[in-house]
Structures are given as structure tokens and as C-alpha cells.
Design a protein around this motif. Sequence first.
Motif, PDB file in Angstrom:
ATOM      1  N   ARG A  82      45.880  34.906  36.780  1.00 53.87           N
ATOM      2  CA  ARG A  82      46.517  35.984  37.098  1.00 53.87           C
ATOM      3  C   ARG A  82      45.495  37.093  37.387  1.00 53.87           C
ATOM      4  NH1 ARG A  82      51.536  35.773  32.963  1.00 53.87           N
ATOM      5  NH2 ARG A  82      53.038  34.519  34.652  1.00 53.87           N
ATOM      6  N   GLU A  83      44.487  37.560  36.518  1.00 51.50           N
ATOM      7  CA  GLU A  83      43.597  38.275  36.678  1.00 51.50           C
ATOM      8  C   GLU A  83      42.791  38.081  37.956  1.00 51.50           C
ATOM      9  OE1 GLU A  83      39.340  39.597  34.254  1.00 51.50           O
ATOM     10  OE2 GLU A  83      40.927  38.433  33.165  1.00 51.50           O
ATOM     11  N   ALA A 134      43.718  36.395  40.660  1.00 55.38           N
ATOM     12  CA  ALA A 134      44.734  36.922  41.767  1.00 55.38           C
ATOM     13  C   ALA A 134      45.003  38.482  41.897  1.00 55.38           C
ATOM     14  CB  ALA A 134      46.180  36.212  41.502  1.00 55.38           C
ATOM     15  N   ASP A 135      44.792  38.970  40.829  1.00 53.39           N
ATOM     16  CA  ASP A 135      45.024  40.653  41.028  1.00 53.39           C
ATOM     17  C   ASP A 135      43.801  41.208  41.456  1.00 53.39           C
ATOM     18  OD1 ASP A 135      47.449  40.646  39.950  1.00 53.39           O
ATOM     19  OD2 ASP A 135      46.811  41.067  37.749  1.00 53.39           O
ATOM     20  N   ALA A 136      42.641  40.499  41.380  1.00 52.23           N
ATOM     21  CA  ALA A 136      41.124  41.106  41.952  1.00 52.23           C
ATOM     22  C   ALA A 136      41.018  40.541  43.277  1.00 52.23           C
ATOM     23  CB  ALA A 136      40.234  40.582  41.082  1.00 52.23           C
ATOM     24  N   LEU A 194      50.864  31.690  42.149  1.00 47.40           N
ATOM     25  CA  LEU A 194      50.029  32.805  42.475  1.00 47.40           C
ATOM     26  C   LEU A 194      49.409  32.758  43.752  1.00 47.40           C
ATOM     27  CD1 LEU A 194      47.962  33.073  38.991  1.00 47.40           C
ATOM     28  CD2 LEU A 194      49.876  34.479  39.883  1.00 47.40           C
TER      29      LEU A 194
END
Length: 281
Positions: free
Chosen positions: A26-27, A29-31, A74
Motif C-alpha cells: 500500500r505504501e 502504491a501510494d508512492a 492495488l
Amino acid sequence: MRVAVAQMTSTSSIDLNFATCQRLAREAADAGVKLLSLPECFSFIGRRGDEALAIAEPLDGPIFRRYQALARDLGLWLSLGGFQEKGPDEDHAYNTHVLLDDLGSVRSCYRKVHLFDVDVPGGPVLKESNRTAPGTQVVTAQSPVGTLGLTICYDLRFPELYQRLRFTENAQVLLVPSAFTRKTGEAHWELLLRARAVETQCYVLAAAQSGKHNDLRESYGDAMIIDPWGSVVARCPDRLVTGIAVADIDEELLKTVRRNMPIAEHRKYNIYGSDRQLSTL
């Protein structure tokens, strides 16, 4: 073309390991990461070799399907750096590096060729072949970040494999997910990774296990990304802390390095043979 490598400390808890991988994914994908590389044994590290054999499953089993769903949910490509796949007999599993696309589909599988059978001075005695069957194929895969060369950990010590991936299979990005021991990692981890990058003029993505998994096993950590000139362009700030390192694949840099230092054109096949002749893989 943003990529990331993960650093984590896997244990014998399949659920906790998945929760860690889920958080890191998730980290990433957020980046804005397109491909995340997870380390060898991301889903399970036990205290004894027979524990990994006991939980090994086919690539459509319940553990594996969780990671497929994660990639799909994701929209993230996942390099699963070393999964305990059901092997050829009851006494052996495969150590399998699987590439999943952003729909959760299997794009490629590489079964570890070089098995870690060593007695490290001042370190552990490990004989991977007791419970693991070796693979027999060199594997590449097409991805949004370029042509990937799939390897695992101890493969790093065999440059012939990486020469083959670059000069015969045209790899642009080499994946080296690992669980290096602390002793060997201190001595050779970064040295070997940078050497493979320089001699192949490829990006190297090195996800890593880190820290103490149990009272018998400890990994070195230091996940990093190296460019085709051999420069470390991203690494986890602490080699023992769970996290990710993020970098962009610069296609122009890759082309420039290969154009300015044309080693592919300077190779003397008439003297030392082709890569296929050099390697029995």
C-alpha cells in the motif's frame, strides 16, 4: 517507471507476514510505484527446514492467492521473491520467484537454480538442497518497467547467470530478492550487487530480509536499488527496519550507459564462446 524494493523480517506467522507485505504494498502504491519487489521467503521463514516444506503449496493455493488478490486490489505488479512452491516429491519444495501483474495474474516463474549449501565461518550451517529442489531454467519477463531478469539470493555469486540474462535474453532490470546471512551480507552484499549492475549495465533491484527471524536465523538486510552505472540510487535508511526504497527507472540513462560503454559489441565470442556455451543453465 517507478519501482520499489521491500525490506522486512519474515517469521513463521503467515498472517503477520502477509500483513507486513500488505502494508508495504500500500505504501508503494501510494508512492506511485508500478512494481514492488518482495524479498526471498517473504511469506514464511521457519526455525527448521521441514517447516517450510510442510507449508509449501502449488501456485494456486490459499497463501499464494492472497498475494494475487493484493496485486489486483492495488493495481500493482509484485515480484514475489521466493515462495515455497510444492516440489517434485514429498521431500523437496521449490524456491520460486513469481512475477504477478497488476491484475494478479502470473506472468513468469523462476525456480532458484543455485542452492545455498554452505558452512559460513562464524555463521550458520545451511544446506538448502536438503529440502529444496533446484530449478533448471533462465527466466525473463516483460513488464511496464522493462525486461526483467529473475534471480534469487545465492544466484548473485554466479555472474554467468547475469551475463546470460543481459547479453542473450536482453534484460534491462535484474531482480535479486534475498535473505543474505549477516556474515556474508557484511562482506559481499553491496559489492556483488554493484558488480552485477556494472558488468551487465542493468538496473538491479535487491529486496532483502533483515534482522532476527528466530533464535537460529538472522538476515543482513540493506535493501537497495542500483543503476546501470553501479550507483546506489535508493536504499532503506536502516538495514534492520521494515520499509521500502523507491526509485525511478531512467530508460535514457540505461541507453546512455550502454551507448557510451558498448561492452555488448566488444565481447569476444570467438575467444570465450557465447553465453549459452559458457553456461549450462
